[in-house]
Scaffold this active site. Structure first.
Site, PDB file in Angstrom:
ATOM      1  N   TYR A   1       4.176  -6.781  16.917  1.00  0.00           N
ATOM      2  CA  TYR A   1       4.413  -5.913  15.634  1.00  0.00           C
ATOM      3  C   TYR A   1       5.551  -4.678  16.091  1.00  0.00           C
ATOM      4  O   TYR A   1       6.378  -4.342  15.648  1.00  0.00           O
ATOM      5  CB  TYR A   1       3.223  -5.639  15.216  1.00  0.00           C
ATOM      6  CG  TYR A   1       3.472  -4.337  13.946  1.00  0.00           C
ATOM      7  CD1 TYR A   1       4.166  -4.378  13.054  1.00  0.00           C
ATOM      8  CD2 TYR A   1       2.690  -3.144  14.393  1.00  0.00           C
ATOM      9  CE1 TYR A   1       4.020  -3.387  12.313  1.00  0.00           C
ATOM     10  CE2 TYR A   1       2.810  -2.155  13.388  1.00  0.00           C
ATOM     11  CZ  TYR A   1       3.588  -2.343  12.239  1.00  0.00           C
ATOM     12  OH  TYR A   1       3.677  -1.152  11.406  1.00  0.00           O
TER      13      TYR A   1
ATOM     14  N   GLY B   1       1.612  -7.846  -0.996  1.00  0.00           N
ATOM     15  CA  GLY B   1       1.912  -6.799  -2.164  1.00  0.00           C
ATOM     16  C   GLY B   1       1.309  -7.590  -3.284  1.00  0.00           C
ATOM     17  O   GLY B   1       0.893  -8.596  -3.449  1.00  0.00           O
TER      18      GLY B   1
ATOM     19  N   GLY C   1      -4.465  -6.241  21.688  1.00  0.00           N
ATOM     20  CA  GLY C   1      -3.098  -5.539  21.367  1.00  0.00           C
ATOM     21  C   GLY C   1      -3.422  -4.086  21.304  1.00  0.00           C
ATOM     22  O   GLY C   1      -2.646  -3.475  20.452  1.00  0.00           O
TER      23      GLY C   1
ATOM     24  N   TYR D   1       0.736  -1.069   0.078  1.00  0.00           N
ATOM     25  CA  TYR D   1      -0.091   0.032   0.148  1.00  0.00           C
ATOM     26  C   TYR D   1       0.895   1.223   0.121  1.00  0.00           C
ATOM     27  O   TYR D   1       0.992   2.032  -0.995  1.00  0.00           O
ATOM     28  CB  TYR D   1      -0.929  -0.085   1.247  1.00  0.00           C
ATOM     29  CG  TYR D   1      -1.551   1.178   1.804  1.00  0.00           C
ATOM     30  CD1 TYR D   1      -2.248   2.074   0.654  1.00  0.00           C
ATOM     31  CD2 TYR D   1      -1.683   1.501   3.137  1.00  0.00           C
ATOM     32  CE1 TYR D   1      -2.668   3.085   1.102  1.00  0.00           C
ATOM     33  CE2 TYR D   1      -2.443   2.741   3.431  1.00  0.00           C
ATOM     34  CZ  TYR D   1      -2.956   3.590   2.382  1.00  0.00           C
ATOM     35  OH  TYR D   1      -3.488   4.530   2.651  1.00  0.00           O
TER      36      TYR D   1
ATOM     37  N   PHE E   1       1.698   7.403  12.209  1.00  0.00           N
ATOM     38  CA  PHE E   1       0.442   7.246  12.814  1.00  0.00           C
ATOM     39  C   PHE E   1      -0.220   6.425  11.895  1.00  0.00           C
ATOM     40  O   PHE E   1       0.023   5.666  11.174  1.00  0.00           O
ATOM     41  CB  PHE E   1       0.090   8.475  13.642  1.00  0.00           C
ATOM     42  CG  PHE E   1       0.838   8.710  14.741  1.00  0.00           C
ATOM     43  CD1 PHE E   1       2.396   8.921  14.703  1.00  0.00           C
ATOM     44  CD2 PHE E   1       0.227   8.744  15.986  1.00  0.00           C
ATOM     45  CE1 PHE E   1       3.095   9.201  15.728  1.00  0.00           C
ATOM     46  CE2 PHE E   1       1.299   8.937  17.152  1.00  0.00           C
ATOM     47  CZ  PHE E   1       2.408   9.086  17.096  1.00  0.00           C
ATOM     48  N   ASN E   2      -1.765   6.495  11.867  1.00  0.00           N
ATOM     49  CA  ASN E   2      -2.358   5.740  11.135  1.00  0.00           C
ATOM     50  C   ASN E   2      -2.502   6.149   9.871  1.00  0.00           C
ATOM     51  O   ASN E   2      -3.083   7.423   9.590  1.00  0.00           O
ATOM     52  CB  ASN E   2      -3.939   5.526  11.494  1.00  0.00           C
ATOM     53  CG  ASN E   2      -3.990   4.558  12.890  1.00  0.00           C
ATOM     54  OD1 ASN E   2      -3.095   4.819  13.659  1.00  0.00           O
ATOM     55  ND2 ASN E   2      -4.717   3.562  12.878  1.00  0.00           N
TER      56      ASN E   2
ATOM     57  N   ARG F   1     -10.303  -6.325  18.606  1.00  0.00           N
ATOM     58  CA  ARG F   1      -8.945  -6.936  18.175  1.00  0.00           C
ATOM     59  C   ARG F   1      -8.162  -6.754  19.255  1.00  0.00           C
ATOM     60  O   ARG F   1      -8.350  -5.961  20.512  1.00  0.00           O
ATOM     61  CB  ARG F   1      -8.366  -5.762  17.318  1.00  0.00           C
ATOM     62  CG  ARG F   1      -9.208  -5.621  16.016  1.00  0.00           C
ATOM     63  CD  ARG F   1      -8.261  -5.592  14.919  1.00  0.00           C
ATOM     64  NE  ARG F   1      -7.447  -4.100  14.938  1.00  0.00           N
ATOM     65  CZ  ARG F   1      -7.605  -2.923  14.467  1.00  0.00           C
ATOM     66  NH1 ARG F   1      -8.730  -2.827  13.612  1.00  0.00           N
ATOM     67  NH2 ARG F   1      -6.928  -2.077  14.662  1.00  0.00           N
TER      68      ARG F   1
HETATM   69  N1  NAD Z   1      -0.712   1.196   7.158  1.00  0.00           N
HETATM   70  C1  NAD Z   1      -0.396   1.895   8.332  1.00  0.00           C
HETATM   71  O1  NAD Z   1      -1.043   2.368   8.837  1.00  0.00           O
HETATM   72  C2  NAD Z   1       1.057   1.576   8.791  1.00  0.00           C
HETATM   73  C3  NAD Z   1       1.390   2.563  10.176  1.00  0.00           C
HETATM   74  C4  NAD Z   1       2.340   2.456  10.811  1.00  0.00           C
HETATM   75  C5  NAD Z   1       3.501   1.983  10.128  1.00  0.00           C
HETATM   76  N2  NAD Z   1       3.500   1.089   8.686  1.00  0.00           N
HETATM   77  C6  NAD Z   1       4.495   0.744   8.099  1.00  0.00           C
HETATM   78  O2  NAD Z   1       4.564   1.138   6.908  1.00  0.00           O
HETATM   79  C7  NAD Z   1       5.391   0.023   5.978  1.00  0.00           C
HETATM   80  C8  NAD Z   1       4.296  -0.456   4.861  1.00  0.00           C
HETATM   81  O3  NAD Z   1       2.966  -0.674   5.377  1.00  0.00           O
HETATM   82  P1  NAD Z   1       1.719  -1.028   4.103  1.00  0.00           P
HETATM   83  O4  NAD Z   1       0.472  -0.573   5.062  1.00  0.00           O
HETATM   84  O5  NAD Z   1       2.075  -0.538   3.123  1.00  0.00           O
HETATM   85  O6  NAD Z   1       1.948  -2.738   4.435  1.00  0.00           O
HETATM   86  P2  NAD Z   1       1.696  -3.458   3.118  1.00  0.00           P
HETATM   87  O7  NAD Z   1       1.593  -4.837   3.811  1.00  0.00           O
HETATM   88  O8  NAD Z   1       0.575  -3.192   2.206  1.00  0.00           O
HETATM   89  O9  NAD Z   1       2.923  -3.545   2.460  1.00  0.00           O
HETATM   90  C9  NAD Z   1       3.957  -4.172   2.690  1.00  0.00           C
HETATM   91  C10 NAD Z   1       4.979  -4.804   1.528  1.00  0.00           C
HETATM   92  O10 NAD Z   1       6.253  -5.269   2.043  1.00  0.00           O
HETATM   93  C11 NAD Z   1       6.421  -6.598   1.445  1.00  0.00           C
HETATM   94  N3  NAD Z   1       6.897  -7.455   2.163  1.00  0.00           N
HETATM   95  C12 NAD Z   1       6.772  -8.134   3.364  1.00  0.00           C
HETATM   96  N4  NAD Z   1       7.764  -8.742   3.904  1.00  0.00           N
HETATM   97  C13 NAD Z   1       8.674  -8.858   3.019  1.00  0.00           C
HETATM   98  C14 NAD Z   1       9.900  -9.433   2.706  1.00  0.00           C
HETATM   99  N5  NAD Z   1      10.301 -10.239   3.731  1.00  0.00           N
HETATM  100  N6  NAD Z   1      10.529  -9.356   1.494  1.00  0.00           N
HETATM  101  C15 NAD Z   1      10.136  -8.499   0.601  1.00  0.00           C
HETATM  102  N7  NAD Z   1       9.089  -7.748   0.698  1.00  0.00           N
HETATM  103  C16 NAD Z   1       8.277  -8.102   1.729  1.00  0.00           C
HETATM  104  C17 NAD Z   1       4.810  -7.138   1.147  1.00  0.00           C
HETATM  105  O11 NAD Z   1       4.699  -7.989   0.155  1.00  0.00           O
HETATM  106  C18 NAD Z   1       4.066  -5.722   1.015  1.00  0.00           C
HETATM  107  O12 NAD Z   1       4.150  -5.755  -0.585  1.00  0.00           O
HETATM  108  C19 NAD Z   1       5.235  -1.055   6.618  1.00  0.00           C
HETATM  109  O13 NAD Z   1       6.790  -1.326   7.360  1.00  0.00           O
HETATM  110  C20 NAD Z   1       4.417  -0.849   8.209  1.00  0.00           C
HETATM  111  O14 NAD Z   1       5.077  -1.341   9.342  1.00  0.00           O
HETATM  112  C21 NAD Z   1       2.191   1.413   8.378  1.00  0.00           C
END
Ligand code: NAD
Length: 334
Positions: free
Chosen positions: A147, A37, A290, A12, A175-176, A288
């Site tokens: 996490y 992804g 945690g 995302y 944040f979110n 949920r």
């Molecule tokens: N969505 C949120 O609100 C939010 C909030 C805080 C932090 N984050 C951080 O932002 C980042 C992206 O989040 P997102 O919402 O886009 O999640 P997402 O799951 O949509 O994207 C994560 C991507 O990383 C890839 N991936 C995971 N493990 C992998 C690996 N070992 N090797 C290669 N690719 C790998 C997945 O296939 C996916 O495409 C993350 O690190 C998450 O912790 C997200």
């Protein structure tokens, strides 16, 4: 200018980022293992831009050939991770293995090839239960789920590598995150999605039943308060971080990315109803695990160090999501 390696570029936030970086003239090397992804977004980005090469790879595997082949990688923007709180409570091993071991392998490979600049996606989940709001970067760090703990562990590794091995970094604690690209062309496809604004819009558009899965907590309307930051605003902060790291040395910064204020779950649901003109069924789902009551960011440091502040409102995020889900009701299909 050199190339930027973007991990998690099929997810995302990483896909919206890759689009933004490419639009701004950067050459991007993308890596993703498609764990959460989607292949389709990679095709869309490949068709839209020339300066994009992609490797299907797990970050826990050997990455040497990528750094060897793409000779001019100057900086890594590291989004790839497993990032579902609920899942991390059920399967902590997956979270420590993927998030910590994957990041460690990436960091060690970077140093092996003398790439010493990184922007790391961290999270407000490193803070745990809030002791005061707004939460600044010095707030105590007591993650209450694997996490958040896995992200804190990676932060610590990066901090030590900064002190001892000359790694320059921006650790960005999100944040979110909500919304899609401004034109609604690239967005979130998590199935099932755990992101509130996304789910509320899908509920309002009649794509999927909307379930309230939040716990009853001690806030004025008994639903949790969170800080909802637009995904393009968030990635614009990454762009500024990249530009600063490319120009300067000795950068060791941890910065919150949010809006600086919070909304309760019910406020968000009402906002989505107001914008779409549709009533959302509020089916209470399974609570949920945690989770905590209230958290929102202090973004003073982001303003000062990056010269950044969010430009998009929650209305903008909802409108971009409506555009995204009207074109892609279920996100990317594969
Ligand atoms: N969505 C949120 O609100 C939010 C909030 C805080 C932090 N984050 C951080 O932002 C980042 C992206 O989040 P997102 O919402 O886009 O999640 P997402 O799951 O949509 O994207 C994560 C991507 O990383 C890839 N991936 C995971 N493990 C992998 C690996 N070992 N090797 C290669 N690719 C790998 C997945 O296939 C996916 O495409 C993350 O690190 C998450 O912790 C997200």
């Amino acid at each position: 200018m050199g190339k930027i390696l973007v991990t998690g570029c099929a997810g995302y936030i990483g896909s919206v980022a890759t689009d933004l970086f490419l639009k701004n003239g950067y050459a991007i090397v993308g890596v993703d293992n498609f764990q959460t992804g989607y292949r389709l977004v990679i095709e869309v980005l490949k068709n839209k831009y020339k300066n994009f090469s992609f490797y299907e790879r797990d970050l826990k595997d050997n990455l040497d050939d990528i750094f060897q082949k793409e000779k001019d990688i100057k900086i890594v923007v590291h989004y790839a991770a497993s990032c579902m709180v609920d899942e991390s409570m059920k399967d902590p091993q997956k979270y420590f293995s993927n998030n910590v071991c994957g990041s460690l392998n990436l960091l060690n490979t970077m140093l092996k090839f003398n790439v010493k600049k990184i922007v790391f996606s961290s999270t407000c989940a490193v803070y745990g239960e809030t002791q005061y709001t707004p939460v600044d970067e010095n707030h105590p760090k007591n993650p209450i789920n694997p996490y958040g703990e896995s992200k804190r562990m990676v932060e610590k590794i990066i901090e030590w590598y900064g002190k001892l091995l000359g790694l320059n970094y921006f650790i960005l604690r999100y944040f979110n995150v909500c919304g899609a690209s401004d034109d609604g062309e690239i967005g979130d496809s998590k199935k099932p999605s755990v992101l509130l604004v996304q789910n509320a819009v899908r509920g309002a558009l009649g794509i999927e039943k909307f379930y309230l899965t939040c716990p009853k907590v001690d806030t004025p309307d008994n639903t949790p308060i969170r800080d909802y930051i637009n995904v393009v605003d968030l990635n614009e902060a990454h762009l500024l971080a990249v530009e600063k790291l490319l120009k300067e040395d000795n950068i060791f910064e941890i910065i919150n990315l949010g809006t600086g204020s919070g909304n309760s779950v019910l406020e968000i649901v009402s906002k989505v109803e107001e914008i779409t003109g549709k009533k959302i069924d509020r089916v209470f789902g399974k609570t949920r695990a945690g989770e905590y009551a209230k958290i929102y960011a202090s973004i003073e440091k982001a303003k000062k160090v990056l010269g950044w502040q969010p430009k998009r409102t929650i209305e903008d995020s909802v409108k971009s999501l409506i555009a995204w889900y009207q074109k892609h009701p279920n996100g990317w299909e594969k």
